[in-house]
Motif scaffolding. Structure first.
Motif, PDB file in Angstrom:
ATOM      1  N   PRO A  11      13.408  -9.749  -0.536  1.00 10.41           N
ATOM      2  CA  PRO A  11      14.334  -9.171  -1.512  1.00 10.41           C
ATOM      3  C   PRO A  11      14.225  -9.865  -2.863  1.00 10.41           C
ATOM      4  O   PRO A  11      13.901 -11.052  -2.954  1.00 10.41           O
ATOM      5  CB  PRO A  11      15.711  -9.418  -0.883  1.00 10.41           C
ATOM      6  N   LEU A  12      14.499  -9.109  -3.916  1.00  6.91           N
ATOM      7  CA  LEU A  12      14.602  -9.655  -5.257  1.00  6.91           C
ATOM      8  C   LEU A  12      16.065  -9.880  -5.591  1.00  6.91           C
ATOM      9  O   LEU A  12      16.952  -9.221  -5.034  1.00  6.91           O
ATOM     10  CB  LEU A  12      13.975  -8.697  -6.271  1.00  6.91           C
ATOM     11  N   THR A  13      16.329 -10.781  -6.500  1.00  4.83           N
ATOM     12  CA  THR A  13      17.696 -11.101  -6.899  1.00  4.83           C
ATOM     13  C   THR A  13      18.009 -10.426  -8.224  1.00  4.83           C
ATOM     14  O   THR A  13      17.359 -10.718  -9.226  1.00  4.83           O
ATOM     15  CB  THR A  13      17.876 -12.622  -7.052  1.00  4.83           C
ATOM     16  N   PRO A  14      18.995  -9.519  -8.254  1.00  6.17           N
ATOM     17  CA  PRO A  14      19.408  -8.963  -9.547  1.00  6.17           C
ATOM     18  C   PRO A  14      20.122 -10.041 -10.364  1.00  6.17           C
ATOM     19  O   PRO A  14      20.937 -10.801  -9.833  1.00  6.17           O
ATOM     20  CB  PRO A  14      20.380  -7.836  -9.167  1.00  6.17           C
ATOM     21  N   LEU A  15      19.812 -10.106 -11.644  1.00  9.65           N
ATOM     22  CA  LEU A  15      20.435 -11.079 -12.534  1.00  9.65           C
ATOM     23  C   LEU A  15      21.378 -10.377 -13.491  1.00  9.65           C
ATOM     24  O   LEU A  15      21.148  -9.231 -13.895  1.00  9.65           O
ATOM     25  CB  LEU A  15      19.374 -11.827 -13.342  1.00  9.65           C
ATOM     26  N   VAL A  53      15.458  -8.602 -12.673  1.00 13.30           N
ATOM     27  CA  VAL A  53      15.348  -9.148 -11.317  1.00 13.30           C
ATOM     28  C   VAL A  53      14.420 -10.358 -11.322  1.00 13.30           C
ATOM     29  O   VAL A  53      13.577 -10.521 -12.204  1.00 13.30           O
ATOM     30  CB  VAL A  53      14.814  -8.090 -10.321  1.00 13.30           C
ATOM     31  N   ALA A  54      14.590 -11.213 -10.332  1.00 12.83           N
ATOM     32  CA  ALA A  54      13.732 -12.371 -10.140  1.00 12.83           C
ATOM     33  C   ALA A  54      13.646 -12.657  -8.654  1.00 12.83           C
ATOM     34  O   ALA A  54      14.466 -12.162  -7.865  1.00 12.83           O
ATOM     35  CB  ALA A  54      14.278 -13.581 -10.894  1.00 12.83           C
ATOM     36  N   ASP A  55      12.661 -13.456  -8.258  1.00 17.25           N
ATOM     37  CA  ASP A  55      12.544 -13.781  -6.840  1.00 17.25           C
ATOM     38  C   ASP A  55      13.516 -14.886  -6.437  1.00 17.25           C
ATOM     39  O   ASP A  55      13.723 -15.122  -5.250  1.00 17.25           O
ATOM     40  CB  ASP A  55      11.108 -14.173  -6.495  1.00 17.25           C
ATOM     41  N   ASP A  56      14.108 -15.555  -7.430  1.00 18.86           N
ATOM     42  CA  ASP A  56      15.109 -16.577  -7.164  1.00 18.86           C
ATOM     43  C   ASP A  56      15.907 -16.758  -8.445  1.00 18.86           C
ATOM     44  O   ASP A  56      15.345 -16.736  -9.531  1.00 18.86           O
ATOM     45  CB  ASP A  56      14.453 -17.898  -6.760  1.00 18.86           C
ATOM     46  N   PRO A  60      13.150 -19.289 -10.515  1.00 16.68           N
ATOM     47  CA  PRO A  60      12.263 -18.159 -10.199  1.00 16.68           C
ATOM     48  C   PRO A  60      10.800 -18.480 -10.491  1.00 16.68           C
ATOM     49  O   PRO A  60      10.476 -19.188 -11.445  1.00 16.68           O
ATOM     50  CB  PRO A  60      12.774 -17.047 -11.118  1.00 16.68           C
ATOM     51  N   ALA A  61       9.929 -17.934  -9.660  1.00 18.68           N
ATOM     52  CA  ALA A  61       8.496 -17.976  -9.941  1.00 18.68           C
ATOM     53  C   ALA A  61       8.052 -16.727 -10.685  1.00 18.68           C
ATOM     54  O   ALA A  61       6.994 -16.713 -11.307  1.00 18.68           O
ATOM     55  CB  ALA A  61       7.707 -18.110  -8.644  1.00 18.68           C
ATOM     56  N   ALA A  62       8.866 -15.666 -10.618  1.00 13.21           N
ATOM     57  CA  ALA A  62       8.546 -14.417 -11.305  1.00 13.21           C
ATOM     58  C   ALA A  62       9.838 -13.669 -11.593  1.00 13.21           C
ATOM     59  O   ALA A  62      10.835 -13.813 -10.873  1.00 13.21           O
ATOM     60  CB  ALA A  62       7.618 -13.551 -10.464  1.00 13.21           C
ATOM     61  N   GLY A  63       9.807 -12.884 -12.641  1.00 12.41           N
ATOM     62  CA  GLY A  63      10.949 -12.055 -12.998  1.00 12.41           C
ATOM     63  C   GLY A  63      10.473 -10.858 -13.789  1.00 12.41           C
ATOM     64  O   GLY A  63       9.300 -10.770 -14.177  1.00 12.41           O
TER      65      GLY A  63
END
Length: 322
Positions: A11-15, A53-56, A60-63
């Motif tokens: 899952p991705l994390t919505p920011l 969104v981001a992976d954390d 995050p390593a990506a967004g």
């Protein structure tokens, strides 16, 4: 139906706008390449859930900005910067998240390796491109130990001093002149009139002017200085498409660079662009600021212009047009 295979992606994390610290730290590993995403998320006071969104959230390593267009950053490894990348599963998760959000006339744009990482999955799921531009050199203006960039150009073309002196932020009163020039630039670049399907592009140009991000040079319509009471036309324009006070210094990314067709090859665009760089450094960036832009590899005239001003390549962008 899962278009991306049976195995569920992570899952991705919505920011939301209060959760940007980690994403901005990620962009800061390469601020010239990351300025567009950083600017985009900082520009808006709010957005719908899932638009960013981001992976954390914290590290995050990506967004990505994922609306009608997709702006990814961090998916690919950058070992020279100590960035391991986010991996294929995150790229696939972002593709699945963005697939039904992307719209006709949208795009997937950003650093070439990040675009390639997510486009692989989007294309495999059946998303079609209108055009793919995989070689867009990312350039930065030279740093000067003394003098100005325009001064160096004027040493070779002193008759164009009026062009350097005339570059200024477009005023609201000049917006009726700026919009047609912007439309001509956009149509030549992307192949369609952006005003044909609504007023969003005109609103964007209005925002650029109102926020002091559109720089113009006026002439008399024939390549001579505009008089106080005579005819006036846009001879040259450039927009600050992205601006970010990154930790190591402010970064500006120029977009919409355009010289009126009848004036091309006469040196006016070279002088005016140099003057825009000088004005940005003086008024907005400071001595540590960076002026950047990216250009299509097939734009031989543009590449020659930037090379003549001393711009150097620091990376590659890519744009997939939908």
């Amino acid at each position: 139906m899962n278009l991306f295979g049976h195995r569920l992606p992570p899952p991705l994390t919505p920011l939301d706008p209060s959760q940007l610290e980690g994403l901005l730290e990620l962009c800061a590993i390469d601020p010239v390449a990351g300025v567009a995403l950083a600017h985009q998320v900082l520009r808006w006071p709010g957005w719908a859930r899932g638009d960013v969104v981001a992976d954390d959230r914290r590290r995050p390593a990506a967004g990505a900005w994922a609306t009608g267009s997709l702006m990814p950053f961090g998916l690919a490894a950058r070992p020279e910067l100590g960035h391991p990348g986010a991996g294929g599963d995150v790229a696939r998760a972002l593709a699945e998240h963005a697939f039904r959000r992307l719209t006709s006339r949208g795009s997937v744009a950003g650093p070439v390796a990040d675009v390639a990482a997510v486009w692989e999955h989007l294309a495999a799921a059946g998303l079609h491109s209108r055009e793919e531009r995989w070689e867009q050199p990312l350039l930065v203006a030279p740093r000067l130990s003394g003098g100005t960039l325009a001064g160096g150009v004027l040493a070779r073309r002193p008759a164009l001093a009026w062009a350097a002196a005339g570059v200024h932020r477009a005023t609201p009163a000049e917006e009726p002149l700026v919009l047609p020039a912007s439309v001509d630039m956009f149509t030549g670049e992307l192949g369609y009139d952006p005003t044909a399907s609504g007023s969003s592009y005109a609103r964007h140009v209005s925002w650029l002017v109102a926020s002091g991000r559109s720089y113009v040079l006026l002439d008399d319509g024939a390549g001579a200085p505009a008089g106080a009471d005579g005819p006036r036309a846009i001879a040259f324009k450039a927009d600050v498409g992205a601006l970010w006070a990154a930790p190591g210094g402010t970064v500006a990314q120029l977009t919409g660079v355009w010289t009126r067709p009848d004036l091309r090859g006469r040196g006016i665009g070279s002088v005016a662009l140099a003057a825009v760089v000088d004005v940005l450094r003086r008024d907005r960036l400071g001595v540590d600021g960076v002026v950047s832009l990216y250009v299509n590899s097939f734009n031989a005239a543009g590449l020659a212009l930037y090379r003549s001003l001393g711009f150097t390549r620091v990376g590659t962008y890519a744009t997939v047009l939908l």
